[in-house]
Design a protein around this motif. Structure first.
Motif: not given
Length: 153
Positions: A122-126, A143-145
Motif C-alpha cells: 500500500v506504499i507508493t515511493y517517489t 492505507d494509513a494515510g
C-alpha cells in the motif's frame, strides 16, 4: 584464582576460534567483491568486483565518484524511507538500470514526470530525477494515510 584463569583462557580461545568460521574461498570472494557478510545479506554480490558493487550503491571502500559512470541514472544508490517518527519504513536499492529493490524484494518501477515511481503493497515511493529538488523524494501509505521522506544513504 586458577579457576578464574582457566575460565578466561577458555573464553579467549572460543572467541578467537569463531573468527575462522568462514572458509578461505568465501573470505577471498568477500575481499574481491568489497562486500561484508552484512552487505551480502542486503544484496551485495560476492561474485562481482568492488567496482561493480560500488556502482550498485554498496560501500566497498572505493570513492563513489570513481565508481560512477557518465551514463549513470540519478536514481541509482541506496535510499531509506523515513517514517514520521524518524524510524526506517523501508530500505531501497536502485541499480544503474533502474531496477528497484524494497527491503531486498524486487519491485517494478516507472518514470513519471521526471520521477521514478514504484509501489510495494500500500506504499507508493517517489524519487525525483532532478537532484536539485530537495525534500521531494517521498513515500505515501494509502492505507494509513501517512507520508514521509526518502533520503539517500
Amino acid at each position: 584464582m586458577k579457576k578464574k584463569l582457566a575460565i578466561a583462557i577458555v573464553m579467549i580461545f572460543s572467541v578467537h576460534a569463531s573468527a575462522y568460521a568462514i572458509n578461505a574461498k568465501y573470505r577471498q570472494q568477500l575481499e574481491r567483491s568489497g562486500c561484508t557478510q552484512a552487505s551480502e545479506a542486503q544484496g551485495c554480490d560476492i561474485t562481482k568486483t568492488k567496482e561493480e558493487n560500488a556502482k550498485m550503491g554498496f560501500d566497498t571502500g572505493i570513492p563513489a565518484e570513481k565508481a560512477k559512470t557518465s551514463s549513470q541514472t540519478p536514481y541509482a544508490g541506496q535510499w531509506v524511507a523515513v517514517g514520521p517518527t524518524g524510524g526506517t519504513v523501508a530500505t531501497i536499492r536502485i541499480d544503474e538500470k533502474e531496477r528497484v529493490w524494497v527491503n531486498g524484494k524486487p519491485v517494478k518501477a516507472k518514470r513519471t514526470d521526471g520521477a521514478l515511481v514504484f509501489r510495494q503493497g500500500v506504499i507508493t515511493y517517489t524519487i525525483q530525477g532532478d537532484r536539485r529538488l530537495k525534500g521531494k523524494d517521498v513515500w505515501h501509505s494509502s492505507d494509513a494515510g501517512t507520508s514521509g521522506k526518502i533520503v539517500s544513504e
